[in-house]
Scaffold this motif. Sequence first.
Motif, mmCIF file in Angstrom:
data_model
loop_
_atom_site.group_PDB
_atom_site.id
_atom_site.type_symbol
_atom_site.label_atom_id
_atom_site.label_comp_id
_atom_site.label_asym_id
_atom_site.label_seq_id
_atom_site.Cartn_x
_atom_site.Cartn_y
_atom_site.Cartn_z
ATOM 1 N N GLY A 37 18.398 -0.743 58.982
ATOM 2 C CA GLY A 37 19.561 0.059 58.581
ATOM 3 C C GLY A 37 19.138 1.444 58.105
ATOM 4 N N SER A 38 18.067 1.502 57.320
ATOM 5 C CA SER A 38 17.595 2.804 56.834
ATOM 6 C C SER A 38 17.100 3.654 57.997
ATOM 7 C CB SER A 38 16.467 2.615 55.809
ATOM 8 O OG SER A 38 16.941 1.892 54.702
ATOM 9 N N ALA A 39 16.373 3.014 58.930
ATOM 10 C CA ALA A 39 15.862 3.751 60.099
ATOM 11 C C ALA A 39 17.024 4.284 60.936
ATOM 12 C CB ALA A 39 14.962 2.840 60.930
ATOM 13 N N LEU A 40 18.039 3.462 61.135
ATOM 14 C CA LEU A 40 19.210 3.909 61.898
ATOM 15 C C LEU A 40 19.910 5.075 61.200
ATOM 16 C CD1 LEU A 40 20.763 0.475 62.973
ATOM 17 C CD2 LEU A 40 19.926 2.249 64.547
ATOM 18 N N ALA A 41 20.038 4.968 59.881
ATOM 19 C CA ALA A 41 20.725 6.022 59.122
ATOM 20 C C ALA A 41 19.943 7.330 59.192
ATOM 21 C CB ALA A 41 20.894 5.582 57.667
ATOM 22 N N LEU A 42 18.619 7.253 59.055
ATOM 23 C CA LEU A 42 17.809 8.472 59.138
ATOM 24 C C LEU A 42 17.924 9.103 60.521
ATOM 25 C CD1 LEU A 42 14.665 7.133 57.233
ATOM 26 C CD2 LEU A 42 16.126 9.027 56.477
ATOM 27 N N SER A 43 17.876 8.248 61.543
ATOM 28 C CA SER A 43 17.978 8.729 62.917
ATOM 29 C C SER A 43 19.342 9.386 63.150
ATOM 30 C CB SER A 43 17.748 7.545 63.867
ATOM 31 O OG SER A 43 17.872 7.941 65.184
ATOM 32 N N PRO A 227 24.133 -2.144 66.555
ATOM 33 C CA PRO A 227 23.778 -1.146 65.542
ATOM 34 C C PRO A 227 24.947 -0.274 65.102
ATOM 35 C CG PRO A 227 22.307 -0.985 67.462
ATOM 36 C CD PRO A 227 23.318 -2.040 67.760
ATOM 37 N N ARG A 228 25.856 0.034 66.065
ATOM 38 C CA ARG A 228 27.001 0.890 65.717
ATOM 39 C C ARG A 228 27.910 0.173 64.711
ATOM 40 N NH1 ARG A 228 29.506 5.213 68.760
ATOM 41 N NH2 ARG A 228 27.977 4.836 70.392
ATOM 42 N N ALA A 229 28.137 -1.131 64.970
ATOM 43 C CA ALA A 229 28.984 -1.907 64.047
ATOM 44 C C ALA A 229 28.300 -2.056 62.692
ATOM 45 C CB ALA A 229 29.286 -3.282 64.648
ATOM 46 N N LEU A 230 26.986 -2.261 62.716
ATOM 47 C CA LEU A 230 26.238 -2.411 61.459
ATOM 48 C C LEU A 230 26.394 -1.154 60.604
ATOM 49 C CD1 LEU A 230 24.126 -3.838 59.607
ATOM 50 C CD2 LEU A 230 22.347 -2.750 60.976
ATOM 51 N N MET A 231 26.197 0.012 61.227
ATOM 52 C CA MET A 231 26.223 1.242 60.441
ATOM 53 C C MET A 231 27.642 1.658 60.067
ATOM 54 S SD MET A 231 23.146 1.377 59.964
ATOM 55 C CE MET A 231 23.045 2.799 58.896
ATOM 56 N N GLY A 232 28.628 1.106 60.772
ATOM 57 C CA GLY A 232 30.021 1.398 60.423
ATOM 58 C C GLY A 232 30.557 0.462 59.352
ATOM 59 N N SER A 233 29.805 -0.544 59.002
ATOM 60 C CA SER A 233 30.255 -1.532 58.010
ATOM 61 C C SER A 233 29.989 -1.018 56.600
ATOM 62 C CB SER A 233 29.501 -2.847 58.219
ATOM 63 O OG SER A 233 28.143 -2.694 57.837
ATOM 64 N N LEU A 235 28.085 -2.414 54.509
ATOM 65 C CA LEU A 235 26.632 -2.523 54.352
ATOM 66 C C LEU A 235 25.938 -1.271 54.912
ATOM 67 C CD1 LEU A 235 24.861 -4.869 53.303
ATOM 68 C CD2 LEU A 235 24.576 -5.600 55.670
ATOM 69 N N GLY A 236 26.365 -0.851 56.100
ATOM 70 C CA GLY A 236 25.775 0.314 56.751
ATOM 71 C C GLY A 236 25.993 1.580 55.936
ATOM 72 N N ARG A 237 27.201 1.695 55.340
ATOM 73 C CA ARG A 237 27.470 2.903 54.530
ATOM 74 C C ARG A 237 26.553 2.946 53.305
ATOM 75 N NH1 ARG A 237 32.584 1.705 56.450
ATOM 76 N NH2 ARG A 237 33.207 0.495 54.613
ATOM 77 N N GLU A 238 26.344 1.773 52.701
ATOM 78 C CA GLU A 238 25.427 1.730 51.546
ATOM 79 C C GLU A 238 23.993 2.039 51.985
ATOM 80 O OE1 GLU A 238 26.194 1.500 48.338
ATOM 81 O OE2 GLU A 238 28.283 1.528 49.006
ATOM 82 N N LEU A 239 23.606 1.531 53.172
ATOM 83 C CA LEU A 239 22.262 1.809 53.681
ATOM 84 C C LEU A 239 22.077 3.302 53.965
ATOM 85 C CD1 LEU A 239 21.840 -1.338 55.933
ATOM 86 C CD2 LEU A 239 20.220 -0.636 54.170
ATOM 87 N N SER A 240 23.138 3.952 54.417
ATOM 88 C CA SER A 240 23.056 5.404 54.654
ATOM 89 C C SER A 240 22.822 6.152 53.341
ATOM 90 C CB SER A 240 24.336 5.916 55.315
ATOM 91 O OG SER A 240 24.474 5.322 56.582
ATOM 92 N N LYS A 241 23.456 5.659 52.267
ATOM 93 C CA LYS A 241 23.250 6.313 50.953
ATOM 94 C C LYS A 241 21.794 6.126 50.518
ATOM 95 C CE LYS A 241 27.906 5.328 49.291
ATOM 96 N NZ LYS A 241 28.641 4.430 48.382
ATOM 97 N N ILE A 242 21.271 4.915 50.764
ATOM 98 C CA ILE A 242 19.870 4.642 50.412
ATOM 99 C C ILE A 242 18.943 5.560 51.212
ATOM 100 C CG2 ILE A 242 18.019 2.913 50.630
ATOM 101 C CD1 ILE A 242 20.168 0.785 49.917
ATOM 102 N N ALA A 243 19.211 5.673 52.518
ATOM 103 C CA ALA A 243 18.342 6.496 53.381
ATOM 104 C C ALA A 243 18.317 7.946 52.898
ATOM 105 C CB ALA A 243 18.833 6.416 54.826
#
Lengths: 246, 137
Positions: A37-43, A227-233, A235-243
């Motif tokens: 999730g972090s890798a996807l968010a950074l990318s 991956p698109r669904a994961l990052m849109g969830s 969980l994904g939004r929180e992972l983007s904040k972490i990234a």
Amino acid sequence: MIDPRPAAVAGKLAGVKRILAFAGAKGGVGKTICAVGSALALSAAGKRTGLLDLDFQGASAHILLGAELSFPEEASGIKPFTVAGGLELMSIAAFSGERPVPLRGTSVTEAILELLAVTVWGRLEFLIIDMPPGSGDEVLDLIRYVARAEFVLVTTLSPLALPVGGRLLRLLEELGVPVLGLIENMAPGPRRAREGAQAKTAEPLLALPLLGRLPYDPDLDRLIGDPRALMGSCLGRELSKIAARL
Amino acid sequence: MHEWALAEAVLATVEKIRREQGGGAVRSVRVGIGELQAVDLEAFRLGLSSLLEGSDLAPEVFQFQKEAASFRCNRCAAEWLLTDQGPEGEEAREAIHFLPEAAYVYLRCPSCGSPDFRLQAGRGVSIQEVELEGGGD
């Protein structure tokens, strides 16, 4: 006899600005979700990012990403797979498929060295490494061969996970390895979190800077392979904040 | 060709040894080529020659010695050679070429069928000896 590969590792990683290993000593705490999730968010944030799955026995980053791996393309080494719109992925699953990978310690070291010495990452801002559970060969070899790796620890607040994660933290501190902070996964609601925090203030792991707290998602399985669904969830939004804090 | 990366590794190691030992001229480098990885020696030599362009190292100092791959079973203690029982099929051969530890994925003990065995020799590329002017190795 001299192994030529260690001298080549630094050169192969020369174009990578930061190397972050997502680790946690207890199995099942969510290291892969956090690393992927972090890798996807950074990318997605426009940063060139690679993902190396070093969990040889439990390689699953490719499953989470929905990536079908065949043999890699050869250049001046082997090229990672470009997945999910730009993330660069390397995994032992490219060579083992879904077969068991029964490696003992010395073979784990051999495989890590080989992947580090021949994978051509090129220029990356981040290389995220999904570590296996434990504090054994993979952790020790990564520290030995990639001295500039920084660690991100992942845990749940379970009384089974916290002390085990604390032992890994102690090892990393003893070895002088930088630990950026902690991700609390499958976090309970506010009332249970308060009760838990009161009971667990003595846990050294919880003294680390908190990078983020991920909610428990009972429907996580529906996000696997997408991956698109994961990052849109959520969980994904929180992972983007972490990234963004890495 | 990922032989290029292996050639790079050999060269980086030779240069490191040379720096550590005072920078003398390299008289010879003995490179072991383990049978298991099935390194394409011509591709390896080609990579090495390209990497040596502009260097004071001559391709002729590199000597290659093939090493047979042998195994020992951790369960029944049987010993065997890759030539006795090697990988079957292109997929297995390719996987082991890329990552020799894929041998544990695809090979089994010919005696008891166990996947729990040990590679004793002949994994991949190694440096057996570096001889420098002045006698160090």
